[in-house]
Design a protein around this motif. Structure first.
Motif: not given
Length: 302
Positions: A224-238
């Protein structure tokens, strides 16, 4: 991400087939991708197709043979399956160690260095993004160079396990052909070997527990922690750039759905149809190395 290999995989034991697109995406060229992504910060989601030019075959590309990956349940529940896997992996992982990043990997590293790329979420376990120089990489399905004990959680390097397996199985690699190029290699460092009945499997040196590659198999969940980091990386982009993935399994497709729901442009670069095509702003049906190189050459710093 495997008998067939355990695929570095997703959240379901049997991956669905890629369905016909509900809506055809806008198709275009690398130049169209440049025009769409210019001035935007981008997160990349990569799959096995980005590593094919490094000599690692993908699982579901247009020219890939049919595969029936081993599941986590088979690996932990059947000693014969487990023995067969480790015998094949003992040969195949040597090929993975010899592979080198290709132009696509290097292009993504260059885009990150220039501030265009936020980071890479990869479904691959081959570590070629890191070797190419990418810094912010999320290895969604794990990495081939580490092994974990399922009982005590102790992690060891695959190289150290290789030495133990050599001691337990002297001459095995030579008996199946020291030239790994003669053996079919799968993307998770597995190899096709028919004779494995006498192969001896190593257990954990600390507790005698079962050892497993630190790779997510079918039937397992990505942490879950890895998935959360991945979603955050998507959200940090345009924008989200998908390269070399059919998006057949949900572990990758969910990020495309997330980006599309947020109104973020989604560019998919892949040979052949993907499960995310109906959500794509632009689909480029071409090789990843060529397209990513063009993006690196043409996209200005952000």
């Amino acid at each position: 991400m495997p008998l067939p290999p355990p695929t570095p995989a997703a959240t379901t034991a049997t991956p669905p087939s890629v369905p016909p697109s509900a809506a055809a995406p806008r198709t275009g060229t690398a130049a169209d991708a440049v025009a769409l992504l210019a001035g935007r910060r981008v997160t990349a989601l990569t799959g096995a197709g980005v590593s094919t030019d490094s000599g690692i075959p993908d699982y579901r590309g247009p020219d890939s043979p049919p595969r029936n990956p081993m599941t986590f349940q088979q690996f932990v529940g059947d000693p014969a399956f487990r023995r067969h896997y480790w015998a094949r992996n003992h040969v195949g992982w040597r090929h993975m160690r010899r592979t080198e990043p290709n132009a696509g990997h290097r292009a993504l590293a260059e885009l990150e260095a220039r501030g265009v790329l936020v980071g890479v979420i990869t479904q691959n376990v081959d570590l070629l993004h890191e070797e190419a120089g990418s810094v912010d990489v999320i290895d969604l399905h794990g990495r081939y160079d580490r092994v974990v004990c399922l009982s005590c959680g102790h992690v060891v390097s695959r190289a150290s396990l290789d030495r133990r397996l050599d001691e337990l199985n002297p001459g095995f690699v030579e008996s199946v052909g020291a030239a790994v190029g003669d053996v079919e290699i799968a993307p998770d460092a597995d190899a096709v070997i028919e004779t494995t009945a006498h192969f001896r499997v190593a257990d954990c040196e600390r507790c005698d527990g079962m050892l497993k590659p630190e790779i997510v198999y079918f039937g397992e969940n990505v942490p879950k922690e890895r998935v959360a980091r991945a979603f955050a990386m998507v959200d940090a982009a345009d924008a989200l750039l998908v390269a070399g993935s059919s998006l057949t399994v949900m572990s990758g497709l969910r990020f495309v759905r997330h980006a599309a729901k947020a109104g973020m442009p989604v560019v998919i670069v892949n040979r052949g149809q993907t499960r995310g095509d109906p959500l794509a702003t632009l689909k480029v049906d071409a090789g990843t190395s060529e397209v990513l190189t063009e993006l690196s050459r043409s996209l200005p710093p952000v």
